[in-house]
Design a protein around this motif. Structure first.
Motif, short mmCIF file in Angstrom:
data_model
loop_
_atom_site.label_atom_id
_atom_site.label_comp_id
_atom_site.label_asym_id
_atom_site.label_seq_id
_atom_site.Cartn_x
_atom_site.Cartn_y
_atom_site.Cartn_z
N GLY A 37 -13.22 -81.75 26.19
CA GLY A 37 -12.07 -81.54 25.44
C GLY A 37 -11.63 -80.18 25.27
O GLY A 37 -11.76 -79.30 26.11
N LEU A 38 -10.98 -79.83 24.45
CA LEU A 38 -10.15 -78.17 24.28
C LEU A 38 -11.24 -77.42 23.28
O LEU A 38 -11.48 -77.81 22.29
N LYS A 39 -11.24 -76.35 23.73
CA LYS A 39 -11.94 -75.18 23.33
C LYS A 39 -11.11 -73.94 22.78
O LYS A 39 -9.97 -73.70 23.51
N LEU A 40 -10.95 -73.81 21.40
CA LEU A 40 -10.20 -72.52 20.91
C LEU A 40 -10.90 -71.47 20.45
O LEU A 40 -12.26 -71.75 19.75
N HIS A 41 -10.57 -70.48 20.85
CA HIS A 41 -11.31 -69.03 20.29
C HIS A 41 -10.38 -68.01 19.60
O HIS A 41 -9.34 -67.79 19.88
N LEU A 42 -10.92 -67.75 18.51
CA LEU A 42 -10.02 -66.63 17.53
C LEU A 42 -10.68 -65.28 17.61
O LEU A 42 -12.04 -65.17 17.61
N THR A 43 -10.06 -64.16 17.94
CA THR A 43 -10.47 -63.02 17.85
C THR A 43 -9.98 -62.21 16.75
O THR A 43 -8.47 -62.25 16.76
N THR B 126 -14.40 -71.20 18.19
CA THR B 126 -15.35 -70.08 18.08
C THR B 126 -14.56 -68.99 17.45
O THR B 126 -13.26 -68.93 17.85
N ILE B 127 -15.20 -68.10 16.85
CA ILE B 127 -14.55 -67.12 16.03
C ILE B 127 -15.32 -65.68 16.46
O ILE B 127 -16.38 -65.34 16.10
N SER C 121 -0.72 -68.09 11.42
CA SER C 121 0.05 -67.63 10.26
C SER C 121 -0.53 -67.47 9.04
O SER C 121 -0.18 -66.53 8.34
N TYR C 122 -1.42 -68.54 8.56
CA TYR C 122 -1.89 -68.25 7.41
C TYR C 122 -3.02 -66.91 7.61
O TYR C 122 -3.03 -65.86 6.31
N LEU C 123 -3.54 -66.86 8.66
CA LEU C 123 -4.53 -65.59 8.76
C LEU C 123 -3.88 -64.24 8.56
O LEU C 123 -4.18 -63.44 8.21
N LYS C 124 -2.69 -64.37 9.28
CA LYS C 124 -1.83 -62.99 9.42
C LYS C 124 -1.25 -62.61 7.91
O LYS C 124 -1.31 -61.53 7.71
N LYS C 125 -0.91 -63.66 7.16
CA LYS C 125 -0.24 -63.37 5.92
C LYS C 125 -1.52 -63.13 4.95
O LYS C 125 -1.15 -62.67 3.86
N TRP C 126 -2.76 -63.46 5.47
CA TRP C 126 -3.79 -63.12 4.24
C TRP C 126 -3.78 -61.40 3.96
O TRP C 126 -4.10 -61.17 2.79
N GLY C 127 -3.45 -60.78 5.24
CA GLY C 127 -3.41 -59.54 4.83
C GLY C 127 -4.60 -58.55 5.15
O GLY C 127 -5.06 -57.43 4.54
N ARG C 128 -5.59 -59.29 5.63
CA ARG C 128 -6.86 -58.64 5.92
C ARG C 128 -7.10 -58.32 7.16
O ARG C 128 -8.27 -57.41 7.58
N PHE C 129 -6.30 -58.81 8.15
CA PHE C 129 -6.56 -58.35 9.70
C PHE C 129 -5.68 -57.71 10.18
O PHE C 129 -4.09 -58.00 9.89
N GLU C 130 -6.02 -56.75 10.99
CA GLU C 130 -4.98 -55.80 11.99
C GLU C 130 -4.43 -56.79 13.12
O GLU C 130 -3.40 -56.51 13.44
N GLU C 131 -5.35 -57.54 13.55
CA GLU C 131 -5.01 -58.51 14.80
C GLU C 131 -5.56 -59.61 14.67
O GLU C 131 -6.69 -60.12 14.22
N VAL C 132 -4.67 -60.59 14.89
CA VAL C 132 -5.23 -62.05 15.06
C VAL C 132 -4.61 -62.75 16.56
O VAL C 132 -3.46 -62.84 16.88
N ARG C 133 -5.75 -63.05 17.36
CA ARG C 133 -5.28 -63.43 18.68
C ARG C 133 -5.98 -64.76 18.98
O ARG C 133 -7.16 -64.92 18.45
N PRO D 206 -16.49 -63.43 5.38
CA PRO D 206 -17.30 -64.18 5.87
C PRO D 206 -16.63 -65.37 6.67
O PRO D 206 -15.32 -65.56 6.42
N GLU D 207 -17.29 -65.92 7.66
CA GLU D 207 -16.73 -66.78 8.72
C GLU D 207 -16.24 -68.24 8.04
O GLU D 207 -15.25 -68.58 8.15
N THR D 208 -16.98 -68.24 6.89
CA THR D 208 -16.68 -69.69 6.25
C THR D 208 -15.46 -69.65 5.44
O THR D 208 -14.39 -70.64 5.41
N GLU D 209 -15.01 -68.38 5.03
CA GLU D 209 -13.72 -68.18 4.48
C GLU D 209 -12.63 -68.33 5.51
O GLU D 209 -11.40 -69.05 5.15
N ILE D 210 -12.80 -67.90 6.64
CA ILE D 210 -11.86 -67.92 7.67
C ILE D 210 -11.52 -69.20 8.13
O ILE D 210 -10.48 -69.74 8.21
#
Length: 348
Positions: free
Chosen positions: A82-88, A27-28, A61-73, A35-39
């Motif tokens: 199973g495992l759930k992953l969440h991106l903020t 989840t994001i 790392s790809y998200l941080k180097k993209w240069g669009r986001f101030e914070e990637v958590r 757009p979430e599809t590009e992410i």
């Protein structure tokens, strides 16, 4: 507490036996204009894949180097399925334009080269502040002491962009007043004044260039250790003048004689000889200059060249150094024969 430890221990035992957990959901929380599809296209792992910590770190790392986001958590939670992953993701502002005013007498293009921020970069408040110091330092070097730079930010929340503005209020320049030179015996006072040129406005970078011209003038006259250094710089605020005090060190007068250099010019030899590049002429330095000459000749194909050097003291503060060069025969590559080539042509 013991019950929780037992559950954690049981989970890790199961993981080691069954392999890495399966990703059941990603989840994001996307507070951005992206757009979430590009992410999701940047993510190495997807729902249904076995979880690999290294690949997930690569995705972040790809998200941080993209240069669009101030914070990637990233957060993780384990379920029975199973495992759930969440991106903020928190979007940063993009620099849309950089405007400069008050740059005269310099073109804004020249000042813009000093700035390491460009349109399209992610907005960084610290970096914006750093540019102010760069601009002030530049004007100080050009003699505009007391320059002030005001930075303004204009945010567009709808587009997620920011326009940067730098307003320059340059300081006043100083003129050169008196120039005093101590220790000079070879050249008259007027010669030093001609190199410094007091008719031009004072600026530290120009004074540094003038001192280098004086150093080269001494070398050209045979005073290889001759140089001048700045020992005093008095500023008169009322008259906007600087009074300069220089101290000259001249050393011995060296007469250099180089014979036998037919294939390499004297100018090319001087560029590599420590006698000229470093202004040193001890017996060791003279021998080292001879070795450097041989190395230069070897690079040009003169592998049989020889150099004989000699240093003589002709009198007080008078030294004669000579180099006798025997170039020998120059070796040239005339033809290259390649044997055993089948798949690749000789020309290639």
């Amino acid at each position: 507490m013991k019950k929780n430890l037992f559950i954690v221990s049981l989970f890790f035992s199961f993981t080691l036996w069954a392999g890495p957990p399966k990703i059941v959901q990603i989840t994001i929380t996307n507070g951005t204009h992206v757009p979430e599809t590009e992410i999701r296209e940047l993510l190495v792992l997807h729902e249904g894949d076995p979880f690999d910590p290294d690949q997930w770190e690569q995705s972040l790392s790809y998200l941080k180097k993209w240069g669009r986001f101030e914070e990637v958590r990233s957060d993780q939670s384990m379920t029975s399925h199973g495992l759930k992953l969440h991106l903020t993701l928190k979007e940063g502002y993009l620099v849309s334009a950089i405007n400069l005013s008050g740059t005269y007498p310099f073109l804004s293009k020249r000042i813009r080269r000093l700035i390491s921020i460009h349109a399209g970069d992610l907005y960084d408040p610290a970096a914006v502040t750093d540019q102010v110091k760069k601009i002030v330092d530049f004007y100080d070097r050009q003699g505009f002491e007391g320059t002030e730079v005001e930075s303004k930010k204009h945010f567009n929340n709808q587009k997620g962009t920011v326009n940067l503005e730098y307003k320059i209020d340059k300081g006043r320049r100083y003129r050169i007043g008196t120039v005093t030179v101590a220790g000079a015996t070879v050249f008259p006072q007027g010669w030093f004044l001609s190199k410094i040129n007091p008719l031009l406005a004072y600026k530290p970078s120009r004074l540094k260039e003038s001192l280098e011209k004086i150093h080269k003038g001494y070398q050209k006259a045979g005073y290889l250790r001759g140089r001048v250094r700045l020992v005093g710089l008095e500023k008169d605020q009322d008259r906007r003048q600087v009074n300069i005090v220089l101290e000259a060190t001249e050393g011995d007068h060296v007469t250099l004689e180089i014979r036998g250099n037919r294939m390499i010019s004297l100018r090319s030899l001087k560029k590599v000889m420590p006698i000229f590049t470093e202004g040193v002429y001890s017996s060791f330095d003279v021998e080292e200059s001879g070795r450097v000459i041989l190395k230069l000749y070897a690079s040009r194909g003169f592998h049989q060249a020889t150099v004989h050097s000699e240093k003589k003291e002709k009198g007080e503060r008078e030294i004669h150094i000579s180099f006798e060069i025997h170039e020998g025969v120059q070796t040239e590559v005339k033809k290259v024969i390649l044997e055993g080539t089948q798949e690749i042509s000789d020309s290639t």
